[in-house]
Enzyme design. Structure first.
Site, PDB file in Angstrom:
ATOM      1  N   HIS A  16       0.872  -1.184   0.000  1.00  0.00           N
ATOM      2  CA  HIS A  16       0.000   0.000   0.000  1.00  0.00           C
ATOM      3  C   HIS A  16       0.905   1.228   0.000  1.00  0.00           C
ATOM      4  O   HIS A  16       1.708   1.388   0.929  1.00  0.00           O
ATOM      5  CB  HIS A  16      -0.883   0.018   1.244  1.00  0.00           C
ATOM      6  CG  HIS A  16      -1.731  -1.201   1.383  1.00  0.00           C
ATOM      7  ND1 HIS A  16      -3.046  -1.246   0.990  1.00  0.00           N
ATOM      8  CD2 HIS A  16      -1.456  -2.448   1.850  1.00  0.00           C
ATOM      9  CE1 HIS A  16      -3.548  -2.448   1.214  1.00  0.00           C
ATOM     10  NE2 HIS A  16      -2.596  -3.193   1.736  1.00  0.00           N
ATOM     11  N   HIS A 194      -8.170  -8.195  -0.595  1.00  0.00           N
ATOM     12  CA  HIS A 194      -7.738  -8.730   0.695  1.00  0.00           C
ATOM     13  C   HIS A 194      -8.830  -9.691   1.160  1.00  0.00           C
ATOM     14  O   HIS A 194     -10.014  -9.341   1.117  1.00  0.00           O
ATOM     15  CB  HIS A 194      -7.615  -7.620   1.744  1.00  0.00           C
ATOM     16  CG  HIS A 194      -6.409  -6.750   1.609  1.00  0.00           C
ATOM     17  ND1 HIS A 194      -6.093  -6.096   0.462  1.00  0.00           N
ATOM     18  CD2 HIS A 194      -5.431  -6.446   2.510  1.00  0.00           C
ATOM     19  CE1 HIS A 194      -4.969  -5.404   0.654  1.00  0.00           C
ATOM     20  NE2 HIS A 194      -4.546  -5.603   1.889  1.00  0.00           N
ATOM     21  N   GLU A 197      -7.549 -12.258   6.144  1.00  0.00           N
ATOM     22  CA  GLU A 197      -6.516 -11.717   7.037  1.00  0.00           C
ATOM     23  C   GLU A 197      -7.064 -11.818   8.465  1.00  0.00           C
ATOM     24  O   GLU A 197      -6.523 -12.517   9.308  1.00  0.00           O
ATOM     25  CB  GLU A 197      -6.198 -10.269   6.656  1.00  0.00           C
ATOM     26  CG  GLU A 197      -5.122  -9.605   7.520  1.00  0.00           C
ATOM     27  CD  GLU A 197      -4.911  -8.120   7.189  1.00  0.00           C
ATOM     28  OE1 GLU A 197      -5.788  -7.507   6.552  1.00  0.00           O
ATOM     29  OE2 GLU A 197      -3.845  -7.584   7.588  1.00  0.00           O
ATOM     30  N   ASP A 275       3.421  -5.222   2.630  1.00  0.00           N
ATOM     31  CA  ASP A 275       2.123  -4.638   3.008  1.00  0.00           C
ATOM     32  C   ASP A 275       2.231  -3.135   3.300  1.00  0.00           C
ATOM     33  O   ASP A 275       1.922  -2.320   2.435  1.00  0.00           O
ATOM     34  CB  ASP A 275       1.535  -5.409   4.201  1.00  0.00           C
ATOM     35  CG  ASP A 275       0.023  -5.312   4.297  1.00  0.00           C
ATOM     36  OD1 ASP A 275      -0.588  -4.693   3.426  1.00  0.00           O
ATOM     37  OD2 ASP A 275      -0.549  -5.866   5.253  1.00  0.00           O
ATOM     38  N   ASP A 276       2.661  -2.786   4.517  1.00  0.00           N
ATOM     39  CA  ASP A 276       2.800  -1.375   4.913  1.00  0.00           C
ATOM     40  C   ASP A 276       4.147  -1.210   5.640  1.00  0.00           C
ATOM     41  O   ASP A 276       4.187  -1.107   6.872  1.00  0.00           O
ATOM     42  CB  ASP A 276       1.651  -0.997   5.856  1.00  0.00           C
ATOM     43  CG  ASP A 276       0.295  -1.160   5.194  1.00  0.00           C
ATOM     44  OD1 ASP A 276      -0.096  -0.285   4.414  1.00  0.00           O
ATOM     45  OD2 ASP A 276      -0.357  -2.193   5.441  1.00  0.00           O
TER      46      ASP A 276
HETATM   47  N1  HPA Z   1      -5.373  -5.000   5.522  1.00  0.00           N
HETATM   48  C1  HPA Z   1      -6.437  -4.274   5.212  1.00  0.00           C
HETATM   49  N2  HPA Z   1      -6.352  -3.028   4.810  1.00  0.00           N
HETATM   50  C2  HPA Z   1      -5.154  -2.468   4.695  1.00  0.00           C
HETATM   51  C3  HPA Z   1      -4.020  -3.168   5.009  1.00  0.00           C
HETATM   52  C4  HPA Z   1      -4.129  -4.516   5.426  1.00  0.00           C
HETATM   53  O1  HPA Z   1      -3.162  -5.241   5.715  1.00  0.00           O
HETATM   54  N3  HPA Z   1      -2.988  -2.325   4.797  1.00  0.00           N
HETATM   55  C5  HPA Z   1      -3.505  -1.160   4.373  1.00  0.00           C
HETATM   56  N4  HPA Z   1      -4.818  -1.243   4.312  1.00  0.00           N
HETATM   57 ZN    ZN Z   2      -2.624  -5.048   2.601  1.00  0.00          ZN
END
Ligand code: HPA
Ligand code: ZN
Length: 335
Positions: A16, A194, A197, A275-276
């Site tokens: 992201h 997604h 998770e 991811d981030d």
């Molecule tokens: N999950 C859901 N939304 C998100 C994520 C994530 O890991 N990272 C940034 N937005």
């Molecule tokens: Zn993500």
């Protein structure tokens, strides 16, 4: 192994752009835009980045993105990440961006996409890093809002390859976005999401059967359901797994308990992603390094993970072959 990982040619498929916002750059942009942020130092920021779950993180992530106003801000954010790609031997990256995080604050879609895509173009020319864009809908907002975003994207559709679905998973099942995904596919975008998770396996089923996704972001909870695992394998769909994200958001308690090896043993196609990275304690190579150590992965395992990253990229055949050849050569020469 650290050197091997650093030099390994690879792609990143789950990233992201708003999640790459490093504290230094956040301070700099906040200052030039004269926006107050609730932190006075990097130490204060780091203290705030302790999360118990996805929602904890999202609250801070959206707050950080609030300092991005001008096209140049989106450019700087994106170019700064792409420079890190070049440093890590990431040859190709598929970047998610959340238009609604910005349009909800009155920033135009055009500002966001032009800043990000100009940085991608420059990175290709100056750094040799290729990239493509995934426009992600925020699942905590309505389908109507996602439709509005789809509409706004149409004049820029040559700059966007795929659509994704992110943000708060629980209580926002994929089926909520059935119609907008159908319309997105009709507009020429590849559907991704997604799923699994924090949400259960039935969310992954919905993402496959209702949204018709071509890749699963995260997908950890697929392991709850053996029939689902077989379905994912049969459809030849990859999971974009994010080890340090999983521990930061307590999806997995400890890296040593990470199900990555189990996923591979079952025959799932897995890739490693950050991811981030600014929020979860490490760039892509750090994810490879830490998971290698925790699960005692071999050079061959790492090679196969990198191979999946190119194989399941949304790249055209020519470029994919070029990267796969380079990886093959690296593997053979560094046994
Ligand atoms: N999950 C859901 N939304 C998100 C994520 C994530 O890991 N990272 C940034 N937005
Ligand atoms: Zn993500």
């Amino acid at each position: 192994m650290k050197n091997y990982i650093n030099q390994l040619p690879k792609a990143e498929l789950h990233l992201h752009i708003e999640g790459t916002f490093e504290p230094d750059l956040m301070f700099e942009i906040a200052k030039r835009n004269e926006i107050k942020i609730p932190f006075n130092s990097v130490a204060e920021i780091e203290k705030a980045y302790q999360f118990n779950c996805l929602q904890d993180f999202l609250d801070i992530y959206y707050q950080g993105a609030g300092v991005l106003i001008h096209e140049a801000d989106f450019y700087d954010l994106t170019y700064s990440y792409l420079k890190k790609c070049a440093d890590q031997n990431i040859r190709h990256t598929e970047i998610m961006f959340d238009p609604q995080t910005h349009t909800e604050r009155g920033i135009s879609f055009e500002t966001v996409i032009n800043g990000i895509s100009a940085a991608c173009k420059d990175a290709k020319n100056k750094l040799g890093v290729t990239s493509l864009l995934i426009m992600s809908y925020l699942r905590h907002l309505s389908e109507e809002s996602a439709f509005k975003t789809l509409e706004q994207s149409i004049p820029f559709k040559d700059k966007i390859t795929a659509v994704g679905l992110d943000s708060s998973e629980k209580g926002n099942p994929p089926s909520k976005f059935k119609n907008v995904f159908e319309a997105s596919v009709n507009a020429g975008y590849i559907p991704l999401a997604h799923a699994g998770e924090e949400g259960d396996a039935d969310y992954i089923w919905e993402a496959l059967d209702i949204l018709k996704i071509k890749r699963i972001d995260h997908g950890n909870n697929a392991l709850q359901d053996p029939k689902l695992v077989q379905e994912i394998i049969q459809r030849d769909i990859a999971l974009t797994v994010c080890p340090l994200s999983n521990t930061a958001l307590q999806v997995v308690t400890n890296l040593k308990d990470h199900p990555l090896k189990k996923m591979i043993a079952l025959g799932l196609k897995v890739t490693i992603n950050s991811d981030d990275p600014a929020y979860f304690g490490g760039q892509l190579n750090q994810n490879y390094i830490e998971i290698q150590k925790a699960l005692n992965l071999s050079k061959k395992d790492l090679y196969l993970l990198a191979k999946n990253s190119f194989q399941y990229a949304l790249l055209d055949r020519g470029l994919k072959e070029k990267y796969l050849l380079e990886l093959e050569k690296f593997y053979e020469e560094n046994k």
